[in-house]
Design a protein around this motif. Structure first.
Motif, mmCIF file in Angstrom:
data_model
loop_
_atom_site.group_PDB
_atom_site.id
_atom_site.type_symbol
_atom_site.label_atom_id
_atom_site.label_comp_id
_atom_site.label_asym_id
_atom_site.label_seq_id
_atom_site.Cartn_x
_atom_site.Cartn_y
_atom_site.Cartn_z
ATOM 1 N N UNK A 199 0.794 -1.338 0.123
ATOM 2 C CA UNK A 199 0.025 -0.089 -0.019
ATOM 3 C C UNK A 199 0.857 1.335 0.117
ATOM 4 N N UNK A 200 1.754 1.336 0.779
ATOM 5 C CA UNK A 200 2.680 2.486 0.900
ATOM 6 C C UNK A 200 3.464 2.847 -0.280
ATOM 7 N N UNK A 201 3.989 1.622 -0.834
ATOM 8 C CA UNK A 201 4.779 1.800 -2.136
ATOM 9 C C UNK A 201 3.997 2.088 -3.164
ATOM 10 N N UNK A 230 3.548 5.766 -2.957
ATOM 11 C CA UNK A 230 4.748 6.521 -3.473
ATOM 12 C C UNK A 230 4.881 6.716 -4.857
ATOM 13 N N UNK A 231 4.519 5.389 -5.555
ATOM 14 C CA UNK A 231 4.769 5.301 -7.082
ATOM 15 C C UNK A 231 3.533 6.136 -7.794
ATOM 16 N N UNK A 232 2.515 6.072 -7.138
ATOM 17 C CA UNK A 232 1.191 7.097 -7.756
ATOM 18 C C UNK A 232 1.787 8.467 -7.656
ATOM 19 N N UNK A 250 12.509 4.666 -8.905
ATOM 20 C CA UNK A 250 13.081 3.476 -9.181
ATOM 21 C C UNK A 250 13.203 2.477 -8.034
ATOM 22 N N UNK A 251 13.620 3.105 -7.018
ATOM 23 C CA UNK A 251 13.762 2.298 -5.673
ATOM 24 C C UNK A 251 12.476 1.790 -5.085
ATOM 25 N N UNK A 252 11.350 2.741 -5.160
ATOM 26 C CA UNK A 252 10.041 2.137 -4.679
ATOM 27 C C UNK A 252 9.407 0.964 -5.611
ATOM 28 N N UNK A 253 9.641 1.370 -6.792
ATOM 29 C CA UNK A 253 9.356 0.276 -7.712
ATOM 30 C C UNK A 253 10.067 -0.914 -7.494
ATOM 31 N N UNK A 254 11.329 -0.885 -7.302
ATOM 32 C CA UNK A 254 12.317 -2.214 -7.063
ATOM 33 C C UNK A 254 11.750 -2.805 -5.724
ATOM 34 N N UNK A 303 6.509 -6.927 -13.965
ATOM 35 C CA UNK A 303 6.026 -5.555 -14.497
ATOM 36 C C UNK A 303 6.737 -4.309 -13.753
ATOM 37 N N UNK A 304 7.142 -4.440 -12.493
ATOM 38 C CA UNK A 304 7.688 -3.640 -11.784
ATOM 39 C C UNK A 304 9.139 -3.361 -12.233
ATOM 40 N N UNK A 305 9.695 -4.683 -12.190
ATOM 41 C CA UNK A 305 11.147 -4.812 -12.429
ATOM 42 C C UNK A 305 11.469 -4.278 -13.995
ATOM 43 N N UNK A 306 10.583 -4.525 -14.868
ATOM 44 C CA UNK A 306 10.935 -3.948 -16.119
ATOM 45 C C UNK A 306 10.619 -2.443 -16.191
ATOM 46 N N UNK A 307 9.966 -1.754 -15.302
ATOM 47 C CA UNK A 307 9.674 -0.396 -15.163
ATOM 48 C C UNK A 307 11.025 0.276 -14.652
#
Length: 68
Positions: free
Chosen positions: A7-9, A12-14, A20-24, A41-45
């Motif tokens: 939820x928190x991550x 942050x991404x929104x 990149x760190x939040x997505x990772x 999907x997240x790692x590809x981004x």
């Protein structure tokens, strides 16, 4: 708590889609929850944001092997 971390991550991404760190970390959460496609999907981004990151490339390759 993986659900709380997710939820928190996602919040942050929104607010900052290029974080990149939040997505990772979100990818790691999804991986831990067993949602390989969401993790991939997240790692590809992250890879789009940091194309020279070998750790991300290896993570993507490993996840692709697990989905085949």
């Amino acid at each position: 708590d993986l659900q709380q971390a997710e939820t928190i991550l996602n919040q942050i991404v929104a607010r900052n889609p290029d974080h990149a760190n939040a997505r990772f970390t979100l990818g790691l959460v999804y991986e831990r929850k067993g949602d390989t496609l969401a993790a991939l999907e997240q790692f590809k981004k992250v890879q789009e944001l940091n194309p020279d990151n070998d750790e991300v490339r290896k993570k993507i390759e490993a996840l692709k092997e697990n989905t085949e």
